[in-house]
Design a protein around this motif. Structure first.
Motif, mmCIF file in Angstrom:
data_model
loop_
_atom_site.group_PDB
_atom_site.id
_atom_site.type_symbol
_atom_site.label_atom_id
_atom_site.label_comp_id
_atom_site.label_asym_id
_atom_site.label_seq_id
_atom_site.Cartn_x
_atom_site.Cartn_y
_atom_site.Cartn_z
ATOM 1 N N GLY A 187 35.605 -3.219 11.781
ATOM 2 C CA GLY A 187 36.162 -2.528 10.720
ATOM 3 C C GLY A 187 37.352 -2.925 10.084
ATOM 4 O O GLY A 187 37.757 -1.930 9.152
ATOM 5 N N ALA A 188 37.945 -4.037 10.571
ATOM 6 C CA ALA A 188 39.275 -4.359 10.039
ATOM 7 C C ALA A 188 39.137 -4.648 8.684
ATOM 8 O O ALA A 188 38.151 -5.454 8.316
ATOM 9 C CB ALA A 188 39.839 -5.493 10.976
ATOM 10 N N ASP A 212 33.331 -14.604 4.645
ATOM 11 C CA ASP A 212 32.027 -13.867 4.710
ATOM 12 C C ASP A 212 32.379 -12.513 4.192
ATOM 13 O O ASP A 212 33.089 -11.608 4.836
ATOM 14 C CB ASP A 212 31.603 -13.866 6.244
ATOM 15 N N GLU A 213 32.064 -11.990 2.900
ATOM 16 C CA GLU A 213 32.541 -11.056 2.385
ATOM 17 C C GLU A 213 31.348 -9.953 2.073
ATOM 18 O O GLU A 213 31.411 -9.329 1.004
ATOM 19 C CB GLU A 213 33.191 -11.553 0.891
ATOM 20 N N VAL A 214 30.271 -9.892 2.916
ATOM 21 C CA VAL A 214 29.270 -9.003 2.511
ATOM 22 C C VAL A 214 29.784 -7.416 2.476
ATOM 23 O O VAL A 214 28.774 -6.737 1.940
ATOM 24 C CB VAL A 214 28.095 -9.328 3.556
ATOM 25 N N TYR A 215 30.847 -7.255 3.006
ATOM 26 C CA TYR A 215 31.303 -5.652 2.912
ATOM 27 C C TYR A 215 32.438 -5.699 1.980
ATOM 28 O O TYR A 215 33.005 -4.664 1.780
ATOM 29 C CB TYR A 215 31.579 -5.097 4.278
ATOM 30 N N GLU A 216 32.381 -6.682 0.811
ATOM 31 C CA GLU A 216 33.342 -6.668 -0.244
ATOM 32 C C GLU A 216 33.373 -5.395 -0.901
ATOM 33 O O GLU A 216 34.761 -4.891 -1.352
ATOM 34 C CB GLU A 216 33.205 -7.707 -1.198
ATOM 35 N N HIS A 217 32.454 -4.470 -1.390
ATOM 36 C CA HIS A 217 32.546 -3.311 -1.865
ATOM 37 C C HIS A 217 32.638 -1.921 -1.181
ATOM 38 O O HIS A 217 32.511 -0.828 -1.654
ATOM 39 C CB HIS A 217 31.230 -3.317 -2.957
ATOM 40 N N LEU A 218 32.754 -2.408 0.148
ATOM 41 C CA LEU A 218 32.957 -1.316 1.223
ATOM 42 C C LEU A 218 34.053 -1.353 1.729
ATOM 43 O O LEU A 218 34.205 -1.085 2.944
ATOM 44 C CB LEU A 218 31.603 -1.104 2.069
ATOM 45 N N SER A 219 35.063 -1.573 1.249
ATOM 46 C CA SER A 219 36.689 -1.488 1.537
ATOM 47 C C SER A 219 37.146 -0.015 1.043
ATOM 48 O O SER A 219 37.100 0.312 -0.014
ATOM 49 C CB SER A 219 37.626 -2.557 0.984
ATOM 50 N N PRO A 324 39.347 4.124 13.509
ATOM 51 C CA PRO A 324 38.802 4.563 12.236
ATOM 52 C C PRO A 324 38.529 2.991 11.361
ATOM 53 O O PRO A 324 39.604 2.522 11.452
ATOM 54 C CB PRO A 324 39.583 5.465 11.711
ATOM 55 N N PRO A 325 37.474 2.680 10.873
ATOM 56 C CA PRO A 325 37.504 1.341 10.109
ATOM 57 C C PRO A 325 38.156 1.546 8.734
ATOM 58 O O PRO A 325 38.322 2.629 8.249
ATOM 59 C CB PRO A 325 35.957 1.117 9.965
ATOM 60 N N GLN A 326 38.545 0.258 8.186
ATOM 61 C CA GLN A 326 39.225 0.197 6.902
ATOM 62 C C GLN A 326 38.134 0.006 5.960
ATOM 63 O O GLN A 326 38.148 -0.312 4.760
ATOM 64 C CB GLN A 326 40.259 -0.866 6.932
ATOM 65 N N GLY A 327 37.106 -0.824 6.297
ATOM 66 C CA GLY A 327 35.778 -1.152 5.464
ATOM 67 C C GLY A 327 34.665 -1.371 6.370
ATOM 68 O O GLY A 327 34.558 -1.471 7.653
ATOM 69 N N GLY A 328 33.555 -1.422 5.651
ATOM 70 C CA GLY A 328 32.336 -1.957 6.337
ATOM 71 C C GLY A 328 31.360 -0.713 6.929
ATOM 72 O O GLY A 328 31.806 0.412 7.008
ATOM 73 N N TYR A 329 30.380 -1.151 7.632
ATOM 74 C CA TYR A 329 29.416 -0.297 8.264
ATOM 75 C C TYR A 329 29.855 0.416 9.327
ATOM 76 O O TYR A 329 29.253 1.434 9.808
ATOM 77 C CB TYR A 329 28.243 -0.802 8.356
ATOM 78 N N PHE A 330 30.703 -0.165 10.136
ATOM 79 C CA PHE A 330 31.038 0.175 11.606
ATOM 80 C C PHE A 330 32.495 0.840 12.115
ATOM 81 O O PHE A 330 33.117 0.323 11.508
ATOM 82 C CB PHE A 330 30.538 -1.097 12.215
#
Ligand code: PMP
Ligand code: GLN
Length: 398
Positions: A187-188, A212-219, A324-330
Protein backbone atom coordinates in the motif's frame (compact mmCIF):
# COMPACT_ATOMS: atom_id res chain seq x y z
CA UNK A 1 7.81 -38.32 -23.16
CA UNK A 2 10.94 -36.35 -22.34
CA UNK A 3 10.30 -34.29 -19.22
CA UNK A 4 13.87 -33.09 -18.73
CA UNK A 5 13.64 -29.82 -16.83
CA UNK A 6 14.10 -26.83 -19.10
CA UNK A 7 16.33 -23.93 -18.16
CA UNK A 8 13.34 -22.07 -16.81
CA UNK A 9 12.51 -24.92 -14.44
CA UNK A 10 16.01 -24.85 -13.02
CA UNK A 11 15.92 -21.08 -12.65
CA UNK A 12 12.44 -21.23 -11.14
CA UNK A 13 13.58 -23.84 -8.64
CA UNK A 14 16.51 -21.60 -7.73
CA UNK A 15 14.15 -18.68 -7.28
CA UNK A 16 11.92 -20.72 -4.94
CA UNK A 17 9.02 -20.75 -7.41
CA UNK A 18 8.47 -24.50 -7.38
CA UNK A 19 6.77 -26.55 -4.69
CA UNK A 20 8.95 -28.92 -2.62
CA UNK A 21 7.93 -31.82 -4.90
CA UNK A 22 9.29 -29.88 -7.88
CA UNK A 23 5.92 -28.93 -9.35
CA UNK A 24 5.00 -25.43 -10.36
CA UNK A 25 3.10 -24.34 -7.25
CA UNK A 26 -0.31 -22.69 -7.68
CA UNK A 27 -0.06 -18.95 -7.08
CA UNK A 28 -0.80 -17.89 -3.53
CA UNK A 29 -3.86 -16.07 -4.87
CA UNK A 30 -5.34 -19.16 -6.48
CA UNK A 31 -4.55 -21.25 -3.40
CA UNK A 32 -6.22 -18.79 -1.02
CA UNK A 33 -9.27 -18.26 -3.26
CA UNK A 34 -9.71 -22.05 -3.35
CA UNK A 35 -9.52 -22.09 0.48
CA UNK A 36 -12.25 -19.42 0.61
CA UNK A 37 -14.52 -21.47 -1.66
CA UNK A 38 -13.81 -24.67 0.28
CA UNK A 39 -14.52 -23.19 3.71
CA UNK A 40 -17.13 -20.55 2.83
CA UNK A 41 -14.81 -17.92 4.29
CA UNK A 42 -14.89 -14.26 3.18
CA UNK A 43 -12.16 -13.81 0.60
CA UNK A 44 -9.99 -10.85 1.56
CA UNK A 45 -7.05 -12.61 -0.12
CA UNK A 46 -7.03 -12.31 -3.91
CA UNK A 47 -7.40 -8.70 -5.03
CA UNK A 48 -10.52 -8.52 -7.16
CA UNK A 49 -13.64 -6.41 -6.61
CA UNK A 50 -16.95 -8.14 -5.92
CA UNK A 51 -19.07 -5.57 -7.73
CA UNK A 52 -19.20 -4.33 -11.29
CA UNK A 53 -17.52 -1.21 -12.55
CA UNK A 54 -19.07 1.62 -14.58
CA UNK A 55 -22.21 0.66 -16.51
CA UNK A 56 -21.09 2.59 -19.64
CA UNK A 57 -17.95 0.47 -19.86
CA UNK A 58 -19.82 -2.82 -19.46
CA UNK A 59 -22.44 -1.71 -21.98
CA UNK A 60 -19.77 -0.77 -24.52
CA UNK A 61 -18.39 -4.33 -24.37
CA UNK A 62 -21.86 -5.80 -24.89
CA UNK A 63 -22.42 -3.47 -27.84
CA UNK A 64 -19.08 -4.39 -29.35
CA UNK A 65 -19.91 -8.11 -29.18
CA UNK A 66 -23.33 -7.47 -30.71
CA UNK A 67 -21.72 -5.36 -33.45
CA UNK A 68 -19.41 -8.22 -34.41
CA UNK A 69 -16.15 -7.00 -32.83
CA UNK A 70 -15.20 -10.62 -32.23
CA UNK A 71 -12.17 -11.31 -34.42
CA UNK A 72 -8.47 -10.58 -33.95
CA UNK A 73 -7.83 -6.90 -33.33
CA UNK A 74 -4.63 -5.29 -34.75
CA UNK A 75 -1.38 -6.45 -33.12
CA UNK A 76 -0.74 -3.20 -31.25
CA UNK A 77 -4.40 -2.80 -30.18
CA UNK A 78 -7.35 -1.07 -31.83
CA UNK A 79 -6.45 2.48 -32.91
CA UNK A 80 -9.16 4.08 -30.77
CA UNK A 81 -7.86 2.44 -27.59
CA UNK A 82 -4.29 3.46 -28.45
CA UNK A 83 -5.59 7.01 -28.87
CA UNK A 84 -7.60 6.84 -25.62
CA UNK A 85 -4.48 5.69 -23.71
CA UNK A 86 -2.47 8.56 -25.19
CA UNK A 87 -5.25 11.07 -24.34
CA UNK A 88 -5.46 9.66 -20.80
CA UNK A 89 -1.71 10.12 -20.24
CA UNK A 90 -1.92 13.73 -21.42
CA UNK A 91 -5.06 14.52 -19.42
CA UNK A 92 -3.90 13.14 -16.09
CA UNK A 93 -0.12 13.53 -16.28
CA UNK A 94 0.76 15.91 -19.13
CA UNK A 95 2.66 13.11 -20.91
CA UNK A 96 2.84 13.27 -24.72
CA UNK A 97 2.59 9.75 -26.16
CA UNK A 98 2.38 8.94 -29.89
CA UNK A 99 -0.54 6.47 -30.11
CA UNK A 100 0.82 4.86 -33.29
CA UNK A 101 4.42 4.19 -32.28
CA UNK A 102 4.67 4.46 -28.51
CA UNK A 103 1.75 2.39 -27.15
CA UNK A 104 1.00 -1.32 -27.09
CA UNK A 105 -2.14 -3.02 -25.75
CA UNK A 106 -1.42 -6.24 -23.86
CA UNK A 107 -3.20 -9.11 -22.10
CA UNK A 108 -3.26 -7.31 -18.78
CA UNK A 109 -0.33 -5.66 -17.06
CA UNK A 110 1.00 -9.17 -16.47
CA UNK A 111 1.73 -9.75 -20.14
CA UNK A 112 3.18 -6.27 -20.52
CA UNK A 113 5.59 -6.99 -17.65
CA UNK A 114 6.58 -10.45 -18.83
CA UNK A 115 6.98 -9.43 -22.48
CA UNK A 116 9.09 -6.46 -21.38
CA UNK A 117 11.45 -8.60 -19.34
CA UNK A 118 11.70 -11.23 -22.09
CA UNK A 119 12.38 -8.50 -24.65
CA UNK A 120 15.00 -6.55 -22.73
CA UNK A 121 17.01 -9.24 -20.94
CA UNK A 122 20.03 -10.27 -23.02
CA UNK A 123 22.12 -12.46 -20.80
CA UNK A 124 21.93 -14.37 -17.52
CA UNK A 125 24.23 -11.67 -16.11
CA UNK A 126 21.53 -9.03 -16.60
CA UNK A 127 19.85 -7.92 -13.39
CA UNK A 128 16.33 -6.76 -12.63
CA UNK A 129 16.00 -4.63 -9.49
CA UNK A 130 12.69 -4.65 -7.59
CA UNK A 131 11.51 -3.49 -4.21
CA UNK A 132 10.70 -6.32 -1.81
CA UNK A 133 8.01 -7.48 -1.03
CA UNK A 134 7.11 -7.69 -4.72
CA UNK A 135 4.15 -8.81 -6.81
CA UNK A 136 4.58 -12.51 -7.49
CA UNK A 137 4.83 -12.35 -11.27
CA UNK A 138 8.04 -10.28 -11.12
CA UNK A 139 10.21 -13.13 -9.86
CA UNK A 140 8.53 -15.56 -12.26
CA UNK A 141 9.01 -13.24 -15.26
CA UNK A 142 12.65 -12.59 -14.32
CA UNK A 143 13.17 -16.36 -14.07
CA UNK A 144 11.47 -16.93 -17.44
CA UNK A 145 13.70 -14.28 -18.98
CA UNK A 146 16.77 -15.85 -17.35
CA UNK A 147 17.67 -12.67 -15.45
CA UNK A 148 18.95 -12.29 -11.92
CA UNK A 149 16.40 -10.69 -9.59
CA UNK A 150 17.95 -8.22 -7.12
CA UNK A 151 15.80 -6.87 -4.33
CA UNK A 152 15.77 -3.79 -2.14
CA UNK A 153 13.74 -4.19 1.06
CA UNK A 154 10.93 -1.80 1.93
CA UNK A 155 11.20 -0.65 5.52
CA UNK A 156 8.50 0.06 8.05
CA UNK A 157 6.89 2.46 8.81
CA UNK A 158 5.72 3.56 5.39
CA UNK A 159 7.39 0.73 3.46
CA UNK A 160 9.89 3.01 1.72
CA UNK A 161 13.34 1.83 0.56
CA UNK A 162 16.57 3.06 2.11
CA UNK A 163 18.17 5.11 -0.67
CA UNK A 164 21.69 3.95 0.20
CA UNK A 165 20.59 0.33 -0.08
CA UNK A 166 18.96 1.11 -3.43
CA UNK A 167 22.16 2.74 -4.69
CA UNK A 168 24.19 -0.27 -3.53
CA UNK A 169 22.05 -2.75 -5.46
CA UNK A 170 21.80 -0.87 -8.78
CA UNK A 171 24.98 -1.34 -10.83
CA UNK A 172 26.20 -1.59 -14.42
CA UNK A 173 24.63 -5.04 -14.82
CA UNK A 174 21.21 -3.63 -13.92
CA UNK A 175 19.16 -3.82 -17.09
CA UNK A 176 15.78 -2.94 -15.54
CA UNK A 177 14.61 -1.13 -12.41
CA UNK A 178 11.01 -2.24 -11.95
CA UNK A 179 8.87 -0.04 -9.72
CA UNK A 180 5.29 -0.78 -8.69
CA UNK A 181 3.67 2.43 -7.44
CA UNK A 182 1.16 2.47 -5.69
CA UNK A 183 2.58 -0.74 -4.31
CA UNK A 184 1.11 -4.21 -3.94
CA UNK A 185 1.23 -5.68 -1.30
CA UNK A 186 2.28 -2.89 1.09
CA UNK A 187 0.00 0.00 0.00
CA UNK A 188 3.03 2.31 -0.18
CA UNK A 189 3.17 5.30 -2.50
CA UNK A 190 6.80 6.10 -3.07
CA UNK A 191 8.16 9.44 -1.86
CA UNK A 192 9.41 11.95 -4.47
CA UNK A 193 13.04 11.39 -3.43
CA UNK A 194 12.67 7.65 -4.06
CA UNK A 195 11.34 8.22 -7.57
CA UNK A 196 14.08 10.79 -8.28
CA UNK A 197 16.76 8.36 -7.06
CA UNK A 198 15.41 5.61 -9.33
CA UNK A 199 15.79 7.98 -12.30
CA UNK A 200 19.26 9.13 -11.23
CA UNK A 201 20.50 5.54 -10.83
CA UNK A 202 18.91 4.41 -14.11
CA UNK A 203 20.66 7.24 -15.96
CA UNK A 204 23.96 6.60 -14.23
CA UNK A 205 23.92 2.86 -15.00
CA UNK A 206 22.06 3.07 -18.31
CA UNK A 207 19.14 0.96 -17.11
CA UNK A 208 15.55 0.93 -18.35
CA UNK A 209 12.87 1.91 -15.84
CA UNK A 210 9.77 -0.26 -16.00
CA UNK A 211 6.79 0.89 -13.98
CA UNK A 212 3.73 -1.04 -12.84
CA UNK A 213 1.02 1.56 -12.24
CA UNK A 214 -2.08 -0.65 -12.18
CA UNK A 215 -3.27 1.23 -9.05
CA UNK A 216 -2.62 4.68 -10.60
CA UNK A 217 -6.18 5.88 -9.93
CA UNK A 218 -6.29 4.47 -6.42
CA UNK A 219 -3.83 6.83 -4.71
CA UNK A 220 -5.64 8.19 -1.65
CA UNK A 221 -3.85 11.29 -0.44
CA UNK A 222 -1.88 12.70 -3.36
CA UNK A 223 -2.24 12.66 -7.14
CA UNK A 224 -0.33 9.78 -8.70
CA UNK A 225 3.07 10.64 -10.18
CA UNK A 226 4.22 8.42 -13.07
CA UNK A 227 8.02 8.15 -13.05
CA UNK A 228 7.92 8.98 -16.79
CA UNK A 229 6.99 12.58 -15.84
CA UNK A 230 10.30 13.14 -13.98
CA UNK A 231 13.06 15.03 -15.80
CA UNK A 232 15.14 12.69 -17.97
CA UNK A 233 12.92 9.67 -17.29
CA UNK A 234 10.58 9.39 -20.31
CA UNK A 235 13.35 8.44 -22.73
CA UNK A 236 14.23 5.32 -20.68
CA UNK A 237 10.88 4.39 -19.12
CA UNK A 238 8.27 1.82 -20.07
CA UNK A 239 5.04 2.72 -18.26
CA UNK A 240 2.67 -0.19 -17.66
CA UNK A 241 -0.91 -0.11 -16.47
CA UNK A 242 -4.19 -1.92 -16.96
CA UNK A 243 -7.96 -1.53 -16.91
CA UNK A 244 -8.57 -4.22 -14.30
CA UNK A 245 -8.31 -2.10 -11.16
CA UNK A 246 -9.46 1.22 -12.60
CA UNK A 247 -12.74 -0.13 -13.99
CA UNK A 248 -13.24 -3.20 -11.76
CA UNK A 249 -12.75 -5.50 -14.74
CA UNK A 250 -9.90 -7.72 -13.58
CA UNK A 251 -11.18 -10.62 -15.71
CA UNK A 252 -10.97 -8.68 -18.98
CA UNK A 253 -7.17 -8.59 -18.97
CA UNK A 254 -6.72 -5.42 -20.99
CA UNK A 255 -3.42 -3.76 -20.16
CA UNK A 256 -0.95 -1.52 -21.94
CA UNK A 257 2.61 -0.32 -22.03
CA UNK A 258 3.92 2.94 -23.43
CA UNK A 259 7.36 4.38 -23.89
CA UNK A 260 10.02 5.15 -26.49
CA UNK A 261 9.15 3.64 -29.89
CA UNK A 262 12.27 1.45 -30.06
CA UNK A 263 11.51 -0.14 -26.69
CA UNK A 264 7.85 -0.66 -27.63
CA UNK A 265 8.95 -2.38 -30.84
CA UNK A 266 11.13 -4.72 -28.79
CA UNK A 267 8.23 -5.58 -26.47
CA UNK A 268 5.91 -6.07 -29.46
CA UNK A 269 8.25 -8.62 -31.02
CA UNK A 270 7.87 -10.80 -27.92
CA UNK A 271 4.22 -10.03 -27.23
CA UNK A 272 3.13 -11.11 -30.70
CA UNK A 273 4.24 -14.66 -29.92
CA UNK A 274 2.88 -14.74 -26.36
CA UNK A 275 -0.77 -13.88 -27.03
CA UNK A 276 -0.51 -12.02 -30.36
CA UNK A 277 -3.67 -10.07 -29.38
CA UNK A 278 -6.56 -10.35 -26.92
CA UNK A 279 -9.95 -9.06 -25.83
CA UNK A 280 -11.27 -7.54 -29.10
CA UNK A 281 -14.67 -6.39 -27.71
CA UNK A 282 -13.15 -5.24 -24.42
CA UNK A 283 -10.73 -2.87 -26.12
CA UNK A 284 -13.38 -0.33 -27.27
CA UNK A 285 -15.02 -0.64 -23.84
CA UNK A 286 -11.78 0.28 -22.07
CA UNK A 287 -11.44 3.26 -24.44
CA UNK A 288 -14.86 4.41 -23.16
CA UNK A 289 -13.64 3.98 -19.59
CA UNK A 290 -10.44 5.96 -20.10
CA UNK A 291 -12.56 8.87 -21.39
CA UNK A 292 -14.93 8.94 -18.38
CA UNK A 293 -15.11 12.30 -16.58
CA UNK A 294 -12.57 13.13 -13.85
CA UNK A 295 -15.25 12.60 -11.20
CA UNK A 296 -15.40 8.86 -11.94
CA UNK A 297 -11.72 8.42 -11.12
CA UNK A 298 -11.84 10.61 -7.99
CA UNK A 299 -14.95 8.82 -6.71
CA UNK A 300 -13.38 5.39 -7.21
CA UNK A 301 -10.40 6.36 -5.04
CA UNK A 302 -12.63 7.98 -2.40
CA UNK A 303 -14.92 4.93 -2.21
CA UNK A 304 -11.96 2.57 -1.82
CA UNK A 305 -10.44 4.79 0.88
CA UNK A 306 -13.71 4.56 2.87
CA UNK A 307 -13.56 0.77 2.57
CA UNK A 308 -9.98 0.79 3.82
CA UNK A 309 -11.01 2.90 6.80
CA UNK A 310 -13.73 0.39 7.65
CA UNK A 311 -11.37 -2.59 7.26
CA UNK A 312 -8.50 -0.91 9.11
CA UNK A 313 -10.80 -0.05 12.02
CA UNK A 314 -11.99 -3.66 12.19
CA UNK A 315 -8.43 -4.97 12.13
CA UNK A 316 -7.35 -2.59 14.90
CA UNK A 317 -10.37 -3.56 17.01
CA UNK A 318 -9.43 -7.23 16.56
CA UNK A 319 -5.91 -6.54 17.88
CA UNK A 320 -3.84 -6.18 14.69
CA UNK A 321 -1.30 -3.40 14.29
CA UNK A 322 -2.36 -1.75 11.03
CA UNK A 323 -0.25 -0.02 8.37
CA UNK A 324 -2.84 2.14 6.60
CA UNK A 325 -2.19 2.15 2.84
CA UNK A 326 -1.49 5.26 0.76
CA UNK A 327 -2.94 3.58 -2.31
CA UNK A 328 -4.18 0.36 -3.90
CA UNK A 329 -6.39 -2.52 -2.86
CA UNK A 330 -4.49 -3.76 0.19
CA UNK A 331 -3.85 -3.11 3.86
CA UNK A 332 -0.96 -4.74 5.70
CA UNK A 333 -1.52 -5.69 9.33
CA UNK A 334 0.81 -7.18 11.92
CA UNK A 335 -0.74 -10.28 13.49
CA UNK A 336 1.96 -10.84 16.12
CA UNK A 337 -0.23 -9.72 19.04
CA UNK A 338 -2.85 -12.28 17.94
CA UNK A 339 -0.43 -15.20 18.00
CA UNK A 340 0.38 -14.64 14.33
CA UNK A 341 4.15 -14.18 14.55
CA UNK A 342 4.20 -16.82 11.79
CA UNK A 343 1.68 -15.15 9.47
CA UNK A 344 1.82 -17.99 6.94
CA UNK A 345 0.54 -20.45 9.57
CA UNK A 346 -1.88 -17.79 10.86
CA UNK A 347 -3.35 -17.33 7.34
CA UNK A 348 -3.64 -21.07 6.77
CA UNK A 349 -5.69 -21.33 9.99
CA UNK A 350 -7.70 -18.12 9.56
CA UNK A 351 -10.49 -19.50 7.31
CA UNK A 352 -11.40 -22.13 9.91
CA UNK A 353 -10.67 -19.93 12.91
CA UNK A 354 -12.47 -16.75 11.80
CA UNK A 355 -14.10 -17.40 8.42
CA UNK A 356 -11.81 -14.91 6.65
CA UNK A 357 -9.09 -15.46 4.05
CA UNK A 358 -5.98 -13.25 3.91
CA UNK A 359 -2.48 -13.61 2.48
CA UNK A 360 0.82 -13.68 4.39
CA UNK A 361 3.31 -11.07 3.20
CA UNK A 362 5.95 -13.78 3.04
CA UNK A 363 4.28 -14.86 -0.24
CA UNK A 364 5.78 -11.70 -1.78
CA UNK A 365 9.27 -12.16 -0.41
CA UNK A 366 12.24 -14.34 -1.42
CA UNK A 367 12.77 -17.30 0.96
CA UNK A 368 15.90 -15.82 2.57
CA UNK A 369 14.14 -12.58 3.54
CA UNK A 370 10.92 -14.08 4.92
CA UNK A 371 11.96 -13.52 8.56
CA UNK A 372 11.73 -9.74 8.14
CA UNK A 373 8.05 -9.92 7.20
CA UNK A 374 7.02 -13.02 9.16
CA UNK A 375 4.16 -11.51 11.20
CA UNK A 376 2.55 -9.47 8.41
CA UNK A 377 -0.75 -10.21 6.66
CA UNK A 378 -2.28 -8.62 3.55
CA UNK A 379 -6.04 -7.94 3.52
CA UNK A 380 -7.95 -6.81 0.40
CA UNK A 381 -10.37 -3.90 0.93
CA UNK A 382 -11.86 -4.00 -2.59
CA UNK A 383 -15.06 -5.74 -1.45
CA UNK A 384 -18.63 -4.54 -0.90
CA UNK A 385 -19.20 -2.59 2.33
CA UNK A 386 -21.56 -5.26 3.70
CA UNK A 387 -18.92 -7.93 3.03
CA UNK A 388 -16.32 -5.89 4.90
CA UNK A 389 -18.79 -5.35 7.77
CA UNK A 390 -19.37 -9.09 8.02
CA UNK A 391 -15.60 -9.65 7.93
CA UNK A 392 -15.28 -7.09 10.75
CA UNK A 393 -17.79 -9.04 12.87
CA UNK A 394 -15.89 -12.27 12.24
CA UNK A 395 -12.50 -10.73 12.99
CA UNK A 396 -13.85 -9.30 16.25
CA UNK A 397 -14.21 -12.87 17.50
CA UNK A 398 -10.49 -13.58 17.17
N1 PMP B 1 0.73 -5.68 -11.02
C1 PMP B 1 0.23 -5.57 -9.79
C2 PMP B 1 0.97 -4.80 -8.77
C3 PMP B 1 -0.97 -6.21 -9.47
O1 PMP B 1 -1.47 -6.11 -8.24
C4 PMP B 1 -1.62 -6.97 -10.45
C5 PMP B 1 -2.84 -7.78 -10.11
N2 PMP B 1 -3.93 -7.18 -10.24
C6 PMP B 1 -1.08 -7.01 -11.73
C7 PMP B 1 0.10 -6.37 -11.98
C8 PMP B 1 -1.73 -7.76 -12.83
O2 PMP B 1 -2.55 -6.95 -13.59
P1 PMP B 1 -3.41 -7.57 -14.79
O3 PMP B 1 -4.55 -8.30 -14.18
O4 PMP B 1 -3.81 -6.37 -15.57
O5 PMP B 1 -2.52 -8.47 -15.55
N1 GLN C 1 -3.27 -8.85 -8.30
C1 GLN C 1 -4.07 -9.73 -7.50
C2 GLN C 1 -3.57 -9.69 -6.08
O1 GLN C 1 -2.51 -9.20 -5.79
C3 GLN C 1 -4.02 -11.17 -7.92
C4 GLN C 1 -3.96 -11.49 -9.34
C5 GLN C 1 -3.68 -12.96 -9.52
O2 GLN C 1 -4.38 -13.79 -8.99
N2 GLN C 1 -2.63 -13.26 -10.23
O3 GLN C 1 -4.27 -10.20 -5.24
Amino acid sequence: MDVTPGAWRRTAAGAGLLSPSGEVAPTIFAEMSAAAVRTGAINLGQGFPDEDGPAEVLEAAREAIAAGVNQYPPGRGIPDLLLAISEHQRRFYGLEVDPEREVLVTAGATEALTATLLALIDSPKDEVVVFEPYYDSYAAAAALAGARLRTVPLRRPGFQPDLDELAEVVNDRTRIILVNDPHNPTGAVFAPDVLAEVVRLAERHDAVIVTDEVYEHLSFHAPHTPIATLPGAAERTLTISSAGKTFSTTGWKIGWVHGPAALITAVLTVKQFLTYVNGAPFQPAVAVGLRLPDAYFADAAAALLRKHELLDGALRAAGFEVHPPQGGYFTVADATALGGADAAAFCRALPERAGVVAIPLTAFVAPERRGDYAGLVRFAACKRVEVLEEAARRLAAL
